[in-house]
Design an enzyme around this catalytic site. Structure first.
Site, PDB file in Angstrom:
ATOM      1  N   GLY A   9       0.791  -1.229   0.000  1.00 11.84           N
ATOM      2  CA  GLY A   9       0.000   0.000   0.000  1.00 11.84           C
ATOM      3  C   GLY A   9       0.823   1.278   0.000  1.00 11.84           C
ATOM      4  CG  ASP A  44      -0.525   4.209  -5.973  1.00 10.43           C
ATOM      5  OD1 ASP A  44      -1.334   4.951  -5.381  1.00 10.43           O
ATOM      6  OD2 ASP A  44      -0.371   3.007  -5.687  1.00 10.43           O
ATOM      7  N   GLY A  49       2.737   2.187  -2.578  1.00  9.42           N
ATOM      8  CA  GLY A  49       2.993   2.620  -3.954  1.00  9.42           C
ATOM      9  C   GLY A  49       4.325   2.126  -4.492  1.00  9.42           C
ATOM     10  CB  SER A  50       6.397  -0.854  -3.721  1.00  6.71           C
ATOM     11  OG  SER A  50       5.427  -1.844  -3.903  1.00  6.71           O
ATOM     12  CB  ALA A  61       3.831   4.245  -8.502  1.00  4.44           C
ATOM     13  CB  ALA A  62       8.364   3.799  -5.692  1.00  3.89           C
TER      14      ALA A  62
HETATM   15  C1  MEV Z   1      -3.813   1.855  -4.470  1.00  3.05           C
HETATM   16  O1  MEV Z   1      -2.739   2.554  -3.896  1.00  3.05           O
HETATM   17  C2  MEV Z   1      -5.069   2.648  -4.424  1.00  3.05           C
HETATM   18  C3  MEV Z   1      -6.275   2.046  -5.130  1.00  3.05           C
HETATM   19  O2  MEV Z   1      -7.272   3.055  -5.092  1.00  3.05           O
HETATM   20  C4  MEV Z   1      -5.981   1.642  -6.542  1.00  3.05           C
HETATM   21  C5  MEV Z   1      -5.762   2.808  -7.468  1.00  3.05           C
HETATM   22  O3  MEV Z   1      -6.195   3.912  -7.212  1.00  3.05           O
HETATM   23  O4  MEV Z   1      -5.128   2.574  -8.527  1.00  3.05           O
HETATM   24  C6  MEV Z   1      -6.824   0.844  -4.373  1.00  3.05           C
END
Ligand code: MEV
Length: 309
Positions: free
Chosen positions: A96, A143, A98-99, A101-102
Site C-alpha cells: 500500500g 500512485d 505505492g512500491s 509506481a516508485a
Molecule cells: C492503491 O494505492 C489505491 C487504489 O485506489 C488503486 C488505485 O487507485 O489505482 C486501491
C-alpha cells in the site's frame, strides 16, 4: 546517478478514486532507487525486489519486472541491449505504499539521466501509469502521479486527470504500520467492483458520503487543521469498512493508534493487508503511536507526508 521513486500514503480516497471521486495522497521519504551499470554482453538484467531473483530481460519477458522493462524500453525508445539495473528499496513491497509506481519512477529517472532522454515529469508520469497497469490492471493513476510529482496532492481521475498541489506549511508526521500481509491491488479492486454490482443502492450512498467527505478533507488539509483532518480520516475508514477492504489486523492497528492519541487512523492503499496510516503531527505523538504498534508486533515507519522530491 541513481534514479529515485518515492512512496506514498493515501490520506483519503483509495478505491473511491478508481470510480472518479477525488483523493488526497502524499509522498513520503521511503523510496526505491535504481542505478545503471553498462555491460559488454549478457543482455539487460535487473534484481526483482519482491522475489530477490535476478531476471534477464531477454529470457524473462513474462515476469512482472520483465514486463516493466519492456514497457519502459518501448515508451522511451532505448536501443541499448546490455546493461544492469541495480534496484534497492526501504519500502514495504505490495503493502500500500505505492512500491510499483516508485519502481517505475526510479527506473525511468535513472535511464533518463543515463541516456539523456530529456523526458519531463509529465512523460515520466504517463509511462509509469503504463507500468502500473502491469501490476494493477486498472489503476486510477494516483500512485504514479504522487510518486512523480511528490507533495500533498488532490487527485481526480478523468479524461484528463485533475492534479492539484495542496499547500501545507510543512510535511506532516505520520506513522505507517505494516500488517505484514501483502495485498494484491488488482484483486481488491475487482472485489470492490463485484460488491458494488451486487449492492448498487448501498454503494450509491457510500459514494455520496465519500464525495462530501473528500471536499471537507481538502479544505481542512489546506488549513493544516490536522485535528479535523484526523477526524475525517476516521470517517473515511468507516466507509472503507463498508466497501469491504478492512481486516482484523488493520482494525487492531487502527484501534491501538487511536488509543495512543493519533488524530486519525485508517488503512492506506488497497487494504485488507498492507499498511495503516496514523496521523501524528507532533514528534512525541508519532513516537508514542509507533512504540505502541511495535509492541504489538507490527513494523512501523515514522515518516512525513507531503515531501517534495
Ligand atoms: C492503491 O494505492 C489505491 C487504489 O485506489 C488503486 C488505485 O487507485 O489505482 C486501491
Amino acid at each position: 546517478m541513481p534514479g529515485i521513486g518515492y512512496g506514498k500514503a493515501i490520506l483519503f480516497g483509495e478505491h473511491f478514486v478508481v470510480y472518479g471521486m477525488p483523493g488526497i495522497a502524499a509522498s513520503i521519504e521511503l523510496n526505491t532507487t535504481c542505478t545503471y551499470e553498462k555491460k559488454v554482453s549478457g543482455g539487460i538484467t535487473a534484481n526483482d525486489l519482491v522475489t530477490g531473483e535476478t531476471i534477464n530481460y531477454g529470457e524473462d519477458k513474462a515476469k512482472k519486472l520483465g514486463q516493466v522493462i519492456q514497457v519502459i524500453l518501448r515508451e522511451t525508445g532505448i536501443k541499448e541491449k546490455n546493461f544492469r539495473l541495480k534496484l534497492s528499496t526501504n519500502m514495504s513491497l505490495m503493502g500500500g505504499m505505492g512500491s510499483s509506481a516508485a519502481l517505475g519512477v526510479s527506473i525511468l529517472s535513472c535511464l533518463n539521466k543515463e541516456f539523456s532522454l530529456g523526458i519531463d515529469d509529465k512523460r515520466i508520469n504517463e509511462i509509469t501509469f503504463e507500468v502500473e497497469k502491469v501490476f494493477h490492471s486498472s489503476p486510477s493513476g494516483i500512485d504514479n502521479t504522487v510518486s512523480t510529482f511528490g507533495g500533498m496532492l488532490w487527485f481526480k481521475k478523468g479524461a484528463a486527470n485533475t492534479v492539484e498541489q495542496l499547500q501545507i506549511p510543512e510535511p506532516v508526521r505520520i506513522v505507517l504500520i505494516d500488517t505484514g500481509i501483502i495485498n494484491d491491488t488488482a484483486e481488491l479492486i475487482a472485489k470492490v467492483r463485484k460488491q458494488k454490482e451486487e449492492n448498487p443502492k448501498e454503494f450509491e450512498k457510500i459514494f455520496a458520503s465519500y464525495s462530501e467527505l473528500a471536499l471537507k478533507a481538502k479544505n481542512e488539509v489546506e488549513k493544516a487543521d490536522w485535528k479535523k483532518v484526523g477526524s475525517l480520516m476516521n470517517k473515511n475508514q468507516e466507509l472503507l469498512r463498508r466497501i469491504g477492504v478492512s481486516s482484523s489486523q488493520l482494525e487492531k492497528i487502527i484501534e491501538a493508534s487511536l488509543e495512543s492519541g493519533a488524530l486519525g487512523a485508517k488503512l492506506t492503499g488497497a487494504g485488507v493487508g498492507g499498511n495503516a496510516i496514523a496521523l501524528t503531527p507532533e514528534k512525541e505523538l508519532q513516537e508514542k503511536v509507533s512504540k505502541k504498534c511495535s509492541a504489538l508486533g507490527f513494523k512501523t515507519f515514522k515518516v512525513t507526508a507531503g515531501i517534495k522530491p
